[in-house]
Design a protein around this motif. Sequence first.
Motif, PDB file in Angstrom:
ATOM      1  N   UNK A   1       0.855  -1.189   0.000  1.00  0.00           N
ATOM      2  CA  UNK A   1       0.000   0.000   0.000  1.00  0.00           C
ATOM      3  C   UNK A   1       0.891   1.239   0.000  1.00  0.00           C
ATOM      4  N   UNK A   2       0.262   2.388  -0.198  1.00  0.00           N
ATOM      5  CA  UNK A   2       1.006   3.639  -0.303  1.00  0.00           C
ATOM      6  C   UNK A   2       0.624   4.569   0.843  1.00  0.00           C
ATOM      7  N   UNK A   3       1.640   5.225   1.411  1.00  0.00           N
ATOM      8  CA  UNK A   3       1.423   6.279   2.388  1.00  0.00           C
ATOM      9  C   UNK A   3       2.196   7.505   1.904  1.00  0.00           C
ATOM     10  N   UNK A   4       1.478   8.492   1.414  1.00  0.00           N
ATOM     11  CA  UNK A   4       2.024   9.742   0.874  1.00  0.00           C
ATOM     12  C   UNK A   4       3.010   9.412  -0.246  1.00  0.00           C
ATOM     13  N   UNK A   5       4.306   9.646  -0.032  1.00  0.00           N
ATOM     14  CA  UNK A   5       5.301   9.422  -1.085  1.00  0.00           C
ATOM     15  C   UNK A   5       6.141   8.184  -0.826  1.00  0.00           C
ATOM     16  N   UNK A   6       5.560   7.219  -0.114  1.00  0.00           N
ATOM     17  CA  UNK A   6       6.295   5.991   0.182  1.00  0.00           C
ATOM     18  C   UNK A   6       5.421   4.770  -0.099  1.00  0.00           C
ATOM     19  N   UNK A   7       6.075   3.710  -0.530  1.00  0.00           N
ATOM     20  CA  UNK A   7       5.411   2.415  -0.726  1.00  0.00           C
ATOM     21  C   UNK A   7       5.763   1.525   0.459  1.00  0.00           C
ATOM     22  N   UNK A   8       4.758   0.886   1.007  1.00  0.00           N
ATOM     23  CA  UNK A   8       4.999  -0.047   2.107  1.00  0.00           C
ATOM     24  C   UNK A   8       4.713  -1.472   1.658  1.00  0.00           C
ATOM     25  N   UNK A   9       5.580  -2.365   2.090  1.00  0.00           N
ATOM     26  CA  UNK A   9       5.422  -3.801   1.826  1.00  0.00           C
ATOM     27  C   UNK A   9       5.453  -4.506   3.176  1.00  0.00           C
ATOM     28  N   UNK A  10       4.374  -5.184   3.513  1.00  0.00           N
ATOM     29  CA  UNK A  10       4.297  -5.944   4.758  1.00  0.00           C
ATOM     30  C   UNK A  10       4.324  -7.431   4.434  1.00  0.00           C
ATOM     31  N   UNK A  11       5.180  -8.155   5.126  1.00  0.00           N
ATOM     32  CA  UNK A  11       5.223  -9.613   5.026  1.00  0.00           C
ATOM     33  C   UNK A  11       4.929 -10.164   6.413  1.00  0.00           C
ATOM     34  N   UNK A  12       3.775 -10.790   6.561  1.00  0.00           N
ATOM     35  CA  UNK A  12       3.331 -11.256   7.866  1.00  0.00           C
ATOM     36  C   UNK A  12       3.123 -12.751   7.909  1.00  0.00           C
ATOM     37  N   UNK A  13       3.086 -13.272   9.119  1.00  0.00           N
ATOM     38  CA  UNK A  13       2.839 -14.703   9.299  1.00  0.00           C
ATOM     39  C   UNK A  13       1.995 -14.914  10.548  1.00  0.00           C
ATOM     40  N   UNK A  14       1.394 -16.076  10.629  1.00  0.00           N
ATOM     41  CA  UNK A  14       0.543 -16.428  11.770  1.00  0.00           C
ATOM     42  C   UNK A  14       1.267 -17.326  12.756  1.00  0.00           C
TER      43      UNK A  14
ATOM     44  N   UNK B   1      21.265  -7.903   6.895  1.00  0.00           N
ATOM     45  CA  UNK B   1      21.474  -7.613   5.472  1.00  0.00           C
ATOM     46  C   UNK B   1      20.266  -6.882   4.893  1.00  0.00           C
ATOM     47  N   UNK B   2      19.069  -7.329   5.259  1.00  0.00           N
ATOM     48  CA  UNK B   2      17.855  -6.696   4.747  1.00  0.00           C
ATOM     49  C   UNK B   2      17.792  -5.228   5.158  1.00  0.00           C
ATOM     50  N   UNK B   3      18.115  -4.934   6.431  1.00  0.00           N
ATOM     51  CA  UNK B   3      18.100  -3.547   6.907  1.00  0.00           C
ATOM     52  C   UNK B   3      19.089  -2.697   6.126  1.00  0.00           C
ATOM     53  N   UNK B   4      20.267  -3.236   5.890  1.00  0.00           N
ATOM     54  CA  UNK B   4      21.287  -2.469   5.166  1.00  0.00           C
ATOM     55  C   UNK B   4      20.843  -2.172   3.734  1.00  0.00           C
ATOM     56  N   UNK B   5      20.201  -3.143   3.103  1.00  0.00           N
ATOM     57  CA  UNK B   5      19.733  -2.922   1.726  1.00  0.00           C
ATOM     58  C   UNK B   5      18.650  -1.849   1.699  1.00  0.00           C
ATOM     59  N   UNK B   6      17.693  -1.941   2.618  1.00  0.00           N
ATOM     60  CA  UNK B   6      16.615  -0.947   2.653  1.00  0.00           C
ATOM     61  C   UNK B   6      17.176   0.434   2.991  1.00  0.00           C
ATOM     62  N   UNK B   7      18.144   0.487   3.889  1.00  0.00           N
ATOM     63  CA  UNK B   7      18.779   1.762   4.220  1.00  0.00           C
ATOM     64  C   UNK B   7      19.462   2.358   2.992  1.00  0.00           C
ATOM     65  N   UNK B   8      20.061   1.498   2.180  1.00  0.00           N
ATOM     66  CA  UNK B   8      20.708   1.966   0.945  1.00  0.00           C
ATOM     67  C   UNK B   8      19.690   2.610   0.001  1.00  0.00           C
ATOM     68  N   UNK B   9      18.428   2.182   0.100  1.00  0.00           N
ATOM     69  CA  UNK B   9      17.364   2.750  -0.728  1.00  0.00           C
ATOM     70  C   UNK B   9      16.739   3.990  -0.094  1.00  0.00           C
ATOM     71  N   UNK B  10      17.240   4.410   1.063  1.00  0.00           N
ATOM     72  CA  UNK B  10      16.660   5.551   1.746  1.00  0.00           C
ATOM     73  C   UNK B  10      15.361   5.213   2.451  1.00  0.00           C
ATOM     74  N   UNK B  11      15.130   3.927   2.702  1.00  0.00           N
ATOM     75  CA  UNK B  11      13.889   3.493   3.341  1.00  0.00           C
ATOM     76  C   UNK B  11      14.119   3.000   4.746  1.00  0.00           C
ATOM     77  N   UNK B  12      13.149   2.297   5.285  1.00  0.00           N
ATOM     78  CA  UNK B  12      13.251   1.770   6.647  1.00  0.00           C
ATOM     79  C   UNK B  12      12.557   0.421   6.721  1.00  0.00           C
ATOM     80  N   UNK B  13      12.985  -0.390   7.708  1.00  0.00           N
ATOM     81  CA  UNK B  13      12.441  -1.728   7.911  1.00  0.00           C
ATOM     82  C   UNK B  13      12.294  -1.963   9.409  1.00  0.00           C
TER      83      UNK B  13
END
Length: 487
Positions: free
Chosen positions: A401-414, A446-458
Amino acid sequence: MADHAEDRCSIDELRGLFIFDGLTDEQLNRLCSAGQVLSLPAGPLCREGEPAAHFYVLLDGEIALSKRSGTRDIDIWRASAPGSYCGAWSAFLLDQDLTYENSASLTRPSRVFALDATSLGTFLHSDFPMATHLLIGHSHGRSHAHRILDPHDRMVQLGQLTAGLTHELNNPAAAAVRAAAELRDRIAGMRQRVADLTDGSPAPGAVRSMVELQNRVAEQASKPSAMSAMQKSDLEAALGEWFDDHGVSDGWDLAGTFAEAGLDVDWMERVSASIEEVGHAQVSLGRTMRWLSCTVETELLVTEIADATKRISALVDQAKQYSQLDRAPFRVADVHELIESTLTMLSHRLGPGVTVVRDFDLSLPDVPCYPGDLNQVWTNLLHNALDALGADGGVVTVRTYRIVDKVRVEIGDTGPGIPDELLPRIFDPFFTTKPFGEGTGLGLDIAVRIIDRHGGSLWAESIPGDTRFITSLPLTVAVPEPADTGS
């Protein structure tokens, strides 16, 4: 260590080994006092992944090293030169959690000098402080580099493999699709050349009517069926009863074929009516149904071949999309395509107990990103979600989904969730809740570092039965211009 006999340590013997070259008698005496000389039979010396308790120096015999790869131990080194060493390579770190990096075995009865890791580490710190600082720096630097570069290297290797597979598989798959289509055309052409349906010779008009009937049945059989297994079972039973009512002796054998093609009782009534219109004595209902059954089986087989080969092409395209070998390293990409390609690569883990729910906002714009790196993020997060579900299975939900100028991706489990006291630590390097040997604790780092490289957050949010890893990616990052290499 294996059963052994202990011998007296001699500094004269140690002095003659290249690894102890330049040490003073006082230093050699300290090592002798801290260590022991062992006479060991052929067999295991230390195992990869176990606590690194000892450093071994070969005095006489032969050592073989191996490294675990998948389910196999791969031989990587063998030495019989006195002074060859193995075991607690990184004792200088003085880390109680160090493990053996390789497995070592003695290939024949041997003598080794065994020094416990703590004694070696203390000796190095006290007698070679500058060298120890350099080694520690090198070790940490190498570990950091591996943590960052290894996933990228694996993606490059996958991309190189995919490039070859794409070429080798796409060509025959495409040829098979074309051949299946041509085969269907040829079979249709053969039907037009039917000279006689029965042993007799019906009138030409009768033959044309039967061929037209066959063509209509073939056309229906070639269409994909949307029926469920239960619906097909019900239809098969209804057809079997219809054949019984009309005196077709082997009707129950034919019913499954017609049901698979979606030919119902109404179709059978139309076939029966067409036979009555032909009015030829030798064109019986039973013989016509068996003849049409062969037509249906042929069409179903051609459809199966075509579907299977198209599936091969689709899988190769997904692997190509996942590796991103043929794409610019930074570009705008459809985040849903990246997620789907990752799910395809992980399909072997999506067993019957796992349900994947896709809650996608299809209106999202493309995201400026390094697609191959994002695929690594989705891979790590989906792996963790599937691990959390365990053998009992459950639901994995992927939401965008989108929040203003950002795309969010949620990966959830039960799954059972992450305890509150562990949640702040899950992104720390080397932190893992998995059993020993089953996790490195680097996937989320590793995932955090990649997202940080994109200017995003996890980040993660978790309660029992609902754990979500949420990625936020900016839409406003400019695509870098290609570097000007000059003329």
